[in-house]
Structure formats: C-alpha cells, structure tokens
Design a protein around this motif. Structure first.
Motif, PDB file in Angstrom:
ATOM      1  N   LYS A  24      70.276  -5.874 -27.833  1.00  0.00           N
ATOM      2  CA  LYS A  24      71.615  -6.053 -27.270  1.00  0.00           C
ATOM      3  C   LYS A  24      71.518  -6.556 -25.823  1.00  0.00           C
ATOM      4  CE  LYS A  24      73.555  -4.337 -30.938  1.00  0.00           C
ATOM      5  NZ  LYS A  24      74.150  -5.225 -31.905  1.00  0.00           N
TER       6      LYS A  24
ATOM      7  N   CYS B 212      80.420 -12.455 -21.879  1.00  0.00           N
ATOM      8  CA  CYS B 212      80.003 -11.831 -23.126  1.00  0.00           C
ATOM      9  C   CYS B 212      80.151 -10.323 -22.968  1.00  0.00           C
ATOM     10  CB  CYS B 212      78.565 -12.205 -23.477  1.00  0.00           C
ATOM     11  SG  CYS B 212      77.325 -11.605 -22.321  1.00  0.00           S
ATOM     12  N   TYR B 213      80.087  -9.633 -24.085  1.00  0.00           N
ATOM     13  CA  TYR B 213      80.174  -8.166 -24.069  1.00  0.00           C
ATOM     14  C   TYR B 213      78.770  -7.569 -24.028  1.00  0.00           C
ATOM     15  CZ  TYR B 213      85.098  -8.591 -25.230  1.00  0.00           C
ATOM     16  OH  TYR B 213      86.437  -8.896 -25.209  1.00  0.00           O
TER      17      TYR B 213
ATOM     18  N   GLU C 233      76.817  -7.043 -27.404  1.00  0.00           N
ATOM     19  CA  GLU C 233      76.574  -8.171 -28.299  1.00  0.00           C
ATOM     20  C   GLU C 233      75.080  -8.413 -28.480  1.00  0.00           C
ATOM     21  OE1 GLU C 233      79.387 -11.726 -28.368  1.00  0.00           O
ATOM     22  OE2 GLU C 233      79.656 -10.968 -26.322  1.00  0.00           O
TER      23      GLU C 233
ATOM     24  N   HIS D 199      73.186 -14.108 -30.558  1.00  0.00           N
ATOM     25  CA  HIS D 199      74.559 -14.633 -30.532  1.00  0.00           C
ATOM     26  C   HIS D 199      74.918 -15.127 -29.129  1.00  0.00           C
ATOM     27  CE1 HIS D 199      78.854 -14.999 -31.260  1.00  0.00           C
ATOM     28  NE2 HIS D 199      79.047 -14.242 -30.201  1.00  0.00           N
TER      29      HIS D 199
END
Length: 137
Positions: free
Chosen positions: A2, A78-79, A82, A86
C-alpha cells in the motif's frame, strides 16, 4: 504493498496566502521541488518549482505574489490505502513524478514520489511509473 507503506510522511506545506518568495525559500531549505498547499486541514493546491518559474517569473509576477496566484488548484492525489501498482499506473498516465497522499477524510498525510517507488522494492510499479513520466511529450 500500500502507498502508506512507502510514502514520505514528513511533508512541508505552504499556505495559499504565503508569498512565492517564502515558498521558494522553504523549497530551498528542504531541498524539494514541490509543496502541497494547505488551508486549515485541507489540501487546496500544489506548487512546484516549475510553477514558480513558468507561471510567475516568466510572466513578470514578482516574489511577493501569493502562492494561490500560480499554484495548481486542480490537485491530483491518491489515497494512503491504495495499492502501489494502481497509483504507479495513475501517476504514469498523469505524467507526474509526485502525488499528494490523503486519507479517506481527504486530509493530507504524505507525498509519494518517483523516488519512493524506486526505493520500495516493487520493480514493476517503479518501471511502469518511470515509463510514463519519461516518455516524450
């Protein structure tokens, strides 16, 4: 993996009403080329050294101008939860070398950069991103 496992958490932030001179000084002191622009606890823009040169100096805007006059207000982000593959593909599509990272409440929690990907050990994600940002325009 992540994004929150590899992002930079120690992020300098500049306010939209600060001067370009202050922003440039903060960049120089921290050896960085970009700053998230925050107002309160919200991300409202992103300022790069290129913004200062191209959007300010080249157009005759002086060092006392406000950050908000030249920052990018359409912030891509972005988070933190994520997947790195991606995010790497998204950054490659956007042709950006760095991206602010926010939590699900959209509060800034870090920045992820090409350097973070290079050091992450995820060769595939790093190669995808590099291919996207290094491609001729």
């Amino acid at each position: 993996m992540k994004v929150n496992e590899m992002m930079s958490r120690d992020v300098c932030v500049v306010g939209p009403d600060e001067s370009l001179k202050n922003a440039a000084t903060l960049m120089a002191e921290n050896d960085i080329g970009s700053l998230p622009v925050g107002e309160g606890d919200r991300l409202v823009g992103f300022l790069t050294d290129r913004d200062i040169v191209v959007r300010a100096l080249a157009r005759g805007v002086g060092p006392d101008a406000k950050v908000r006059e030249v920052m990018s207000a359409d912030v891509k982000y972005c988070y933190d939860d994520e997947d790195v593959e991606h995010v790497a593909n998204n950054m490659a599509d956007l042709e950006v070398r760095r991206l602010p990272v926010v939590d699900r409440d959209k509060r800034l929690v870090g920045v992820v950069s090409l350097g973070n990907f290079a050091q992450s050990g995820d060769r595939s994600a790093a190669q995808d991103l590099l291919r996207g940002v290094a491609a001729p325009h």
